[in-house]
Write an enzyme that holds these catalytic residues in place. Structure first.
Site, PDB file in Angstrom:
ATOM      1  N   GLY A 189       0.842  -1.210   0.000  1.00 32.24           N
ATOM      2  CA  GLY A 189       0.000   0.000   0.000  1.00 32.24           C
ATOM      3  C   GLY A 189       0.867   1.247   0.000  1.00 32.24           C
ATOM      4  O   GLY A 189       1.889   1.292   0.693  1.00 32.24           O
ATOM      5  N   ARG A 214       0.796  -5.016  -5.049  1.00 31.03           N
ATOM      6  CA  ARG A 214       0.997  -6.203  -4.211  1.00 31.03           C
ATOM      7  C   ARG A 214       1.152  -7.352  -5.203  1.00 31.03           C
ATOM      8  O   ARG A 214       0.246  -7.660  -5.956  1.00 31.03           O
ATOM      9  CB  ARG A 214      -0.201  -6.430  -3.304  1.00 31.03           C
ATOM     10  CG  ARG A 214      -0.525  -5.222  -2.401  1.00 31.03           C
ATOM     11  CD  ARG A 214      -1.605  -5.581  -1.394  1.00 31.03           C
ATOM     12  NE  ARG A 214      -2.324  -4.420  -0.898  1.00 31.03           N
ATOM     13  CZ  ARG A 214      -1.915  -3.628   0.096  1.00 31.03           C
ATOM     14  NH1 ARG A 214      -0.779  -3.864   0.692  1.00 31.03           N
ATOM     15  NH2 ARG A 214      -2.654  -2.611   0.489  1.00 31.03           N
ATOM     16  N   ASP A 266       4.547  -4.451   5.519  1.00 34.75           N
ATOM     17  CA  ASP A 266       4.722  -5.792   6.053  1.00 34.75           C
ATOM     18  C   ASP A 266       5.078  -6.857   5.007  1.00 34.75           C
ATOM     19  O   ASP A 266       6.065  -7.565   5.131  1.00 34.75           O
ATOM     20  CB  ASP A 266       3.370  -6.146   6.715  1.00 34.75           C
ATOM     21  CG  ASP A 266       3.554  -7.159   7.788  1.00 34.75           C
ATOM     22  OD1 ASP A 266       4.701  -7.320   8.235  1.00 34.75           O
ATOM     23  OD2 ASP A 266       2.553  -7.810   8.155  1.00 34.75           O
ATOM     24  N   THR A 277       6.356  -6.674   2.199  1.00 33.07           N
ATOM     25  CA  THR A 277       7.543  -6.383   1.398  1.00 33.07           C
ATOM     26  C   THR A 277       8.758  -7.198   1.839  1.00 33.07           C
ATOM     27  O   THR A 277       9.600  -7.574   1.027  1.00 33.07           O
ATOM     28  CB  THR A 277       7.891  -4.874   1.547  1.00 33.07           C
ATOM     29  OG1 THR A 277       6.713  -4.121   1.278  1.00 33.07           O
ATOM     30  CG2 THR A 277       9.008  -4.450   0.635  1.00 33.07           C
ATOM     31  N   THR A 332       4.595   2.304   5.593  1.00 30.09           N
ATOM     32  CA  THR A 332       3.184   1.895   5.666  1.00 30.09           C
ATOM     33  C   THR A 332       2.489   2.733   6.722  1.00 30.09           C
ATOM     34  O   THR A 332       3.073   3.016   7.772  1.00 30.09           O
ATOM     35  CB  THR A 332       3.022   0.405   6.027  1.00 30.09           C
ATOM     36  OG1 THR A 332       1.633   0.167   6.345  1.00 30.09           O
ATOM     37  CG2 THR A 332       3.848  -0.024   7.222  1.00 30.09           C
ATOM     38  N   ASP A 366       0.237   1.675   8.539  1.00 28.02           N
ATOM     39  CA  ASP A 366      -0.222   0.794   9.626  1.00 28.02           C
ATOM     40  C   ASP A 366       0.683   0.801  10.859  1.00 28.02           C
ATOM     41  O   ASP A 366       0.259   0.433  11.949  1.00 28.02           O
ATOM     42  CB  ASP A 366      -0.351  -0.650   9.119  1.00 28.02           C
ATOM     43  CG  ASP A 366      -1.355  -0.788   7.992  1.00 28.02           C
ATOM     44  OD1 ASP A 366      -2.209   0.106   7.849  1.00 28.02           O
ATOM     45  OD2 ASP A 366      -1.285  -1.778   7.248  1.00 28.02           O
ATOM     46  N   ASP A 402       3.019  -1.262  11.647  1.00 32.31           N
ATOM     47  CA  ASP A 402       3.000  -2.616  12.206  1.00 32.31           C
ATOM     48  C   ASP A 402       4.278  -3.384  11.867  1.00 32.31           C
ATOM     49  O   ASP A 402       4.278  -4.607  11.859  1.00 32.31           O
ATOM     50  CB  ASP A 402       1.777  -3.376  11.648  1.00 32.31           C
ATOM     51  CG  ASP A 402       1.785  -3.447  10.129  1.00 32.31           C
ATOM     52  OD1 ASP A 402       2.608  -2.764   9.483  1.00 32.31           O
ATOM     53  OD2 ASP A 402       0.961  -4.196   9.571  1.00 32.31           O
ATOM     54  N   ARG A 419      -5.224  -2.649   9.096  1.00 34.64           N
ATOM     55  CA  ARG A 419      -5.206  -4.104   8.866  1.00 34.64           C
ATOM     56  C   ARG A 419      -5.308  -4.828  10.203  1.00 34.64           C
ATOM     57  O   ARG A 419      -6.257  -4.580  10.931  1.00 34.64           O
ATOM     58  CB  ARG A 419      -3.916  -4.480   8.123  1.00 34.64           C
ATOM     59  CG  ARG A 419      -4.045  -5.718   7.251  1.00 34.64           C
ATOM     60  CD  ARG A 419      -2.730  -6.020   6.579  1.00 34.64           C
ATOM     61  NE  ARG A 419      -2.452  -5.142   5.479  1.00 34.64           N
ATOM     62  CZ  ARG A 419      -2.879  -5.349   4.239  1.00 34.64           C
ATOM     63  NH1 ARG A 419      -3.580  -6.403   3.951  1.00 34.64           N
ATOM     64  NH2 ARG A 419      -2.589  -4.507   3.278  1.00 34.64           N
TER      65      ARG A 419
HETATM   66  O1  F6P Z   1      -1.466  -1.582   4.596  1.00 34.45           O
HETATM   67  C1  F6P Z   1      -2.051  -0.347   4.358  1.00 34.45           C
HETATM   68  C2  F6P Z   1      -3.543  -0.487   4.226  1.00 34.45           C
HETATM   69  O2  F6P Z   1      -4.083   0.797   3.962  1.00 34.45           O
HETATM   70  C3  F6P Z   1      -4.271  -1.145   5.406  1.00 34.45           C
HETATM   71  O3  F6P Z   1      -4.458  -0.275   6.483  1.00 34.45           O
HETATM   72  C4  F6P Z   1      -5.533  -1.597   4.752  1.00 34.45           C
HETATM   73  O4  F6P Z   1      -6.104  -2.689   5.445  1.00 34.45           O
HETATM   74  C5  F6P Z   1      -5.081  -2.016   3.381  1.00 34.45           C
HETATM   75  O5  F6P Z   1      -3.865  -1.321   3.135  1.00 34.45           O
HETATM   76  C6  F6P Z   1      -6.046  -1.725   2.272  1.00 34.45           C
HETATM   77  O6  F6P Z   1      -5.543  -2.301   1.119  1.00 34.45           O
HETATM   78  P1  F6P Z   1      -6.027  -1.917  -0.343  1.00 34.45           P
HETATM   79  O7  F6P Z   1      -5.476  -0.563  -0.668  1.00 34.45           O
HETATM   80  O8  F6P Z   1      -5.438  -2.978  -1.190  1.00 34.45           O
HETATM   81  O9  F6P Z   1      -7.515  -1.900  -0.317  1.00 34.45           O
END
Ligand code: F6P
Length: 345
Positions: free
Chosen positions: A34, A95, A126, A128, A149, A151, A153, A195
């Site tokens: 992301g 991804r 994460d 990556t 990120t 997140d 995390d 997430r």
């Molecule tokens: O990892 C970043 C994030 O924004 C998370 O907080 C969220 O769950 C996810 O990516 C959303 O993913 P996508 O952009 O693929 O919908």
């Protein structure tokens, strides 16, 4: 003497190591997972530090997918002009499932060798690091990671690029929702991203004075949450805000709204902040963090360090083996969880 001249004059810790290590001449850089505000500042720092040190730099587009599909373009100091203030990533991101296979990584290594790239810097979340660790071990490619990120995390760093901007955006939303919650005497559920991590919810909940914060790390008892809100109402509160991490409850904040409203009878609304948290102008803190980590990644790669992620903690910039980064779990800030519980009452 400028700071960089100071390093070049032999005062930097990398200078001695440079003499004994095969010198990296050509760096590849990509963003993965992301997007996060501040990724552009990190790309800029990587490119400008590398060019300052006489290295060649190539940008890989669309993350690991671009390595497999050979989507690469040379980057110069001017290619990264005017991007430090822009959200998203100029290199685009993806991804990439194919990179989870040995064949995908072997193809990526072929691309790198064909372009003469002898060191790779990956900026991402994460997912990556698993690929990066494997590319490094299986294919002998020197890889360094930079945590990017919203997140927050990622094991091995106190903070990742994008987190600060995301919490500021989410907090601004909570403050706005409080106005309308107070005017209508309503309960507002605000769902934030993260997430499986509650880091965004925790920071935003504490800073926004939430009456309750629901996190994936703490089992959620909706009866107890409803009781807390009723008690707050009995003490004279006429509106409430509950911050819900997206991973806290199956079905998210809307499920929480229906469960709580049924128990306490308050008029309730839910606001899901979503991808708004990921876009926009990166904060000062994220730009400086990205500049610091981008600079350090290039210096460490030149010093012969690889198979690591550069992070930041109380000691300053640190490196952590990539293997540890994806194997270990970053803990939520339990002290802040306790503070949140005390202050919400
Ligand atoms: O990892 C970043 C994030 O924004 C998370 O907080 C969220 O769950 C996810 O990516 C959303 O993913 P996508 O952009 O693929 O919908």
């Amino acid at each position: 003497m400028s700071l960089l001249t100071f390093w070049d004059a032999g005062h930097g810790p990398w200078v001695a190591a440079r003499a004994i290590v095969r010198r990296v001449k050509h760096i590849g850089v990509l963003t993965s997972g992301g997007d996060a505000p501040g990724m552009n500042a990190a790309i800029r720092a990587v490119v400008r530090t590398a060019i300052h040190d006489g290295l060649q730099v190539t940008g890989v587009y669309r993350g690991y997918q671009g390595l497999i599909d050979s989507e690469l373009r040379p980057l110069g100091a001017r290619s990264v002009a005017n991007i430090i203030q822009r959200g998203g990533t100029i290199l685009r991101t993806a991804r990439c499932q194919a990179f989870y296979t040995p064949e995908g990584r072997a193809q990526a290594a072929v691309t790198l060798r064909e372009h003469g790239i002898d060191g790779l810097i990956v900026i991402g979340g994460d997912g990556t690091y698993r690929g990066a660790a494997r590319l490094s071990v299986e294919q002998g490619i020197p890889v360094i990671g930079i945590p990017g990120t919203i997140d927050n995390d990622i094991y091995g760093t106190d903070v990742s690029i994008g987190f600060n901007t995301a919490i500021n955006i989410a907090l601004d939303a909570v403050d706005r929702l409080r106005d309308t919650a107070a005017s209508h005497e309503r309960l507002f559920l605000v769902e934030v991203m993260g997430r499986a991590s509650g880091a965004i919810a925790l920071y935003v909940g504490v800073a926004g004075g939430a009456e309750a914060i629901l996190l994936p790390e703490v089992p959620v008892d909706l009866d107890a949450v409803a009781d807390t809100l009723v008690r707050a109402y009995e003490r004279g509160k006429t509106s409430s805000v509950v911050v819900v991490a997206e991973g806290a409850v199956e079905g998210g904040a809307l499920t929480v709204q229906h469960a709580i409203a049924a128990r306490c009878g308050f008029e309730a609304r839910t606001s899901i902040l979503g991808h708004i948290q990921r876009g926009g102008i990166p904060s000062t803190r994220d730009r400086v963090l990205a500049s610091r980590l981008g600079f350090t990644a290039v210096k460490r790669l030149q010093a012969g360090e690889h198979g690591v992620m550069v992070g930041i903690d109380k000691r300053g910039t640190v490196t952590v083996p990539l293997q540890e980064v994806w194997e270990k779990k970053k803990e939520i800030d339990w002290e802040l969880v306790e503070i949140a519980n005390v202050l919400a009452t």
